[in-house]
Design a protein around this motif. Structure first.
Motif, PDB file in Angstrom:
ATOM      1  N   MET A   1       0.849  -1.185   0.000  1.00  0.00           N
ATOM      2  CA  MET A   1       0.000   0.000   0.000  1.00  0.00           C
ATOM      3  C   MET A   1       0.889   1.240   0.000  1.00  0.00           C
ATOM      4  O   MET A   1       1.995   1.208   0.511  1.00  0.00           O
ATOM      5  CB  MET A   1      -0.828   0.046   1.275  1.00  0.00           C
ATOM      6  CG  MET A   1      -1.548  -1.245   1.546  1.00  0.00           C
ATOM      7  SD  MET A   1      -3.259  -1.040   1.207  1.00  0.00           S
ATOM      8  CE  MET A   1      -3.774  -2.734   1.303  1.00  0.00           C
TER       9      MET A   1
ATOM     10  N   THR B   1     -13.882   4.624   7.844  1.00  0.00           N
ATOM     11  CA  THR B   1     -14.526   4.664   6.532  1.00  0.00           C
ATOM     12  C   THR B   1     -15.931   5.261   6.549  1.00  0.00           C
ATOM     13  O   THR B   1     -16.503   5.509   5.507  1.00  0.00           O
ATOM     14  CB  THR B   1     -14.630   3.242   5.936  1.00  0.00           C
ATOM     15  OG1 THR B   1     -15.468   2.463   6.800  1.00  0.00           O
ATOM     16  CG2 THR B   1     -13.276   2.572   5.824  1.00  0.00           C
TER      17      THR B   1
ATOM     18  N   ARG C   1     -17.734   2.580  16.179  1.00  0.00           N
ATOM     19  CA  ARG C   1     -18.052   1.156  16.268  1.00  0.00           C
ATOM     20  C   ARG C   1     -17.753   0.669  17.676  1.00  0.00           C
ATOM     21  O   ARG C   1     -16.740   1.047  18.272  1.00  0.00           O
ATOM     22  CB  ARG C   1     -17.221   0.363  15.274  1.00  0.00           C
ATOM     23  CG  ARG C   1     -17.492   0.742  13.842  1.00  0.00           C
ATOM     24  CD  ARG C   1     -17.008  -0.325  12.878  1.00  0.00           C
ATOM     25  NE  ARG C   1     -16.798   0.216  11.553  1.00  0.00           N
ATOM     26  CZ  ARG C   1     -17.784   0.549  10.714  1.00  0.00           C
ATOM     27  NH1 ARG C   1     -19.048   0.394  11.070  1.00  0.00           N
ATOM     28  NH2 ARG C   1     -17.509   1.048   9.528  1.00  0.00           N
TER      29      ARG C   1
HETATM   30  C1  16G Z   1     -10.845  -0.553   5.234  1.00  0.00           C
HETATM   31  C2  16G Z   1      -9.668  -1.468   5.373  1.00  0.00           C
HETATM   32  C3  16G Z   1     -10.087  -2.734   6.073  1.00  0.00           C
HETATM   33  C4  16G Z   1     -10.709  -2.394   7.413  1.00  0.00           C
HETATM   34  C5  16G Z   1     -11.842  -1.438   7.242  1.00  0.00           C
HETATM   35  C6  16G Z   1     -12.334  -0.951   8.591  1.00  0.00           C
HETATM   36  C7  16G Z   1      -7.807  -1.822   3.852  1.00  0.00           C
HETATM   37  C8  16G Z   1      -7.399  -2.208   2.469  1.00  0.00           C
HETATM   38  N1  16G Z   1      -9.113  -1.817   4.071  1.00  0.00           N
HETATM   39  O1  16G Z   1     -11.814  -1.113   4.395  1.00  0.00           O
HETATM   40  O2  16G Z   1      -8.959  -3.513   6.228  1.00  0.00           O
HETATM   41  O3  16G Z   1     -11.168  -3.545   8.056  1.00  0.00           O
HETATM   42  O4  16G Z   1     -11.399  -0.307   6.517  1.00  0.00           O
HETATM   43  O5  16G Z   1     -13.353  -0.027   8.421  1.00  0.00           O
HETATM   44  O6  16G Z   1      -6.987  -1.527   4.708  1.00  0.00           O
HETATM   45  P1  16G Z   1     -13.821   0.914   9.619  1.00  0.00           P
HETATM   46  O7  16G Z   1     -12.644   1.772  10.015  1.00  0.00           O
HETATM   47  O8  16G Z   1     -14.966   1.661   9.051  1.00  0.00           O
HETATM   48  O9  16G Z   1     -14.239   0.005  10.744  1.00  0.00           O
END
Ligand code: 16G
Ligand code: ZN
Length: 537
Positions: free
Chosen positions: A84, A509, A514
């Motif tokens: 990455m 994201t 959470r």
């Molecule tokens: C992203 C991450 C994944 C993680 C997720 C958590 C990468 C390629 N992807 O999709 O690994 O589990 O975020 O999401 O690193 P959150 O922060 O919304 O819980």
């Protein structure tokens, strides 16, 4: 400069509402596809800077939104060894993309070049691919226009899984060197995996049929293509049934199927109708996550997630290392996040006797820590992960002189695993083949695998909060440092239950918090999660 401005005018950036900015997050830029054309153009400029920064080594760009709904898309950059993008450059990506005008874009582009001593006349190369989302076409057009404007050579690999693009990036940069990662083509990827799979099986047969749900994404056609490369003697017993592989109707992508659906809903995709006892697995929309499961006539649905894959791989590989007489020189470690089920951590640490590290969520964090072991096994509970072998471990495996047939066997299996397992990033197809090899060697069904330990009941809840950024964590996201007093309140709740654990963290994201809780019983886990949710609300 004029070239860049002229090209940029064809792919204008969409102004976000006041107070919002584009952000290169854990999965690059990811959002509604109609916001991404200008973003992708600008990412193209950054990728070419990144290539020049690395003396013209090839940089990868992947256009995908993984398990997100079909209206979304995303774009991320892959570093030369298939890793990455380095963290410092995530900030540069964010800055460049948020330039207010084409003038400012060029200014920032030139500033990055100056600050990083990048010669803009030196050669640069970028390769790219995309998943099956229809919006991908327009985005890669913007990307190509940026690369032309920045005098950058490029190869468009069209449809690829995310891990295939990572493979190709590393293969391109190691071509013709002693550390060559494989042939620089999609076919090269299939040939490498097919040969390694056959070799790792060592004449063991795979029992029964494996049903693979491909989330109606790019993994479907790519898995079908891969199967053609298997040698006849493997084809004769490795029976794969591909389902949810409709890539012609974009609206069904990730719809009620795929690894993310199975993991979050804790049930099998409703279609095709689950067959009791059948061995099943699901990939996500860009084929970098993997979840196994089956329908048990007695126990209903049983899922084997990333923690299970991790402990299965760690157990098999540590046995092989012992049988190969390499225990002295090869240290194995397992890397998890706070979401790993406590029972898996206990199993790995106490039963397998292996060190377990915990990192913040996000593949780049796990990957980084896994690199500090000779063999580093890392998986997120959501099914994304891989096993990394250090250069020294590979040398030890390839050069050790066996003293017995059993030792020779173990060394050859390990050697095949090095090639079978994608060393750049989690790869659902490669991970699936690894699981099939291990089950064949152990002579296990999914039920045998599930018997190794019993998961602690757990509950994950998403909590809407006014400002998620006030939730700051420490200790690999297992404790809150802010707001003041919140952690003490959580601790007080956790103490009321046996074998319990809970934590809260801001999502990386989504605009939410959470909360995860586990406890001795399902009702206690639910209750604890709700109490902690009330604390952060
Ligand atoms: C992203 C991450 C994944 C993680 C997720 C958590 C990468 C390629 N992807 O999709 O690994 O589990 O975020 O999401 O690193 P959150 O922060 O919304 O819980
Ligand atoms: Zn994915």
């Amino acid at each position: 400069n004029e070239k860049i401005i002229a090209a940029s005018q064809k792919h204008p950036i969409v102004r976000l509402p006041e107070g919002q900015v584009y952000k290169y997050g854990t999965a690059g830029f990811r959002m509604r596809a109609d916001l991404l054309e200008g973003v992708t153009f600008r990412v193209g400029l950054l990728a070419s800077l990144r290539s020049r920064k690395h003396n013209g080594q090839t940089i990868g760009v992947m256009v995908t939104a993984s398990h997100n709904p079909p209206v979304d898309n995303g774009v991320k950059i892959v570093d030369p060894m298939g890793e990455m993008l380095e963290q410092d450059w995530e900030t540069l990506a964010t800055d460049l993309v948020n330039s207010a005008s084409d003038q400012e874009l060029v200014e920032r582009y030139n500033n990055i070049a100056a600050a990083h001593k990048i010669d803009l006349r030196s050669p640069a190369k970028v390769i790219y691919g995309r998943d099956t989302r229809p919006s991908g076409h327009k985005l890669v057009t913007a990307l190509a226009d940026a690369l032309v404007a920045a005098d950058t050579e490029y190869v468009d690999y069209k449809l690829l899984t995310t891990p295939q693009l990572h493979y190709l990036t590393r293969a391109t940069n190691t071509e013709g060197t002693p550390s060559s990662y494989g042939k620089v083509s999609e076919v090269g990827y299939y040939e490498k995996l097919a040969a390694a799979f056959a070799k790792a099986l060592r004449n063991k047969k795979v029992e029964g049929t494996l049903t693979v749900d491909c989330a109606n994404g790019v993994g479907g056609p790519k898995l079908a293509e891969f199967l053609k490369y298997l040698p006849q003697e493997v084809k004769s017993h490795f029976s794969v049934k591909i389902v949810n592989d409709d890539v012609l109707r974009p609206e069904v992508l990730n719809l009620e199927c795929g690894a993310d659906f199975v993991k979050t809903k804790q049930r099998a995709p409703p279609s095709p109708k689950p067959v009791p006892g059948a061995r099943c697995c699901s990939l996500d929309g860009d084929a970098d996550r993997l979840i196994y499961y089956w329908h048990d006539p007695d126990a209903n649905f049983v899922m084997l997630d990333g923690d299970r894959i991790s402990s299965l791989a760690a157990s098999f590989i540590s046995d092989l290392v012992r049988d190969a007489n390499l225990s002295e020189e090869v240290r194995i470690g397992v890397v998890q996040t706070a979401y790993a089920n406590g029972a898996s951590t206990t199993y790995i640490a106490e039963h397998l006797g292996l060190p377990v590290a915990c990192t913040p969520t996000g593949v780049k964090h796990l990957h980084h820590v896994a690199q500090s072991y000779d063999i580093g096994v890392y998986f997120e509970a959501n099914g994304h992960g891989t096993v990394l072998f250090s250069t020294e471990a590979i040398r030890a495996i390839r050069e050790k002189q066996p003293q017995s047939p059993a030792q020779k066997d173990a060394l050859e299996t390990l050697s095949a695993l090095v090639d079978l397992i994608n060393q750049t990033v989690g790869d659902a197809i490669s991970d699936m083949l690894m699981v099939e090899v291990i089950l064949a060697h152990k002579g296990w069904t999914l039920r045998d695998w599930a018997m190794t330990y019993q998961d602690l009941p757990n509950r994950l809840v998403r909590v809407e909060v006014a400002d998620k950024d006030i939730f700051q964590t420490t200790d690999a996201e297992r404790r809150l440092s802010h707001p003041e007093g919140a952690q003490a309140a959580i601790d007080q709740e956790v103490r009321k239950y046996t074998n319990a654990r809970a934590f809260a963290r801001a999502s990386g994201t989504e605009n939410a918090c959470r909360v995860y809780a586990e406890a001795a019983t399902r009702s206690e886990a639910n209750e604890l999660a709700e109490r902690v949710a009330r604390i952060v609300q």
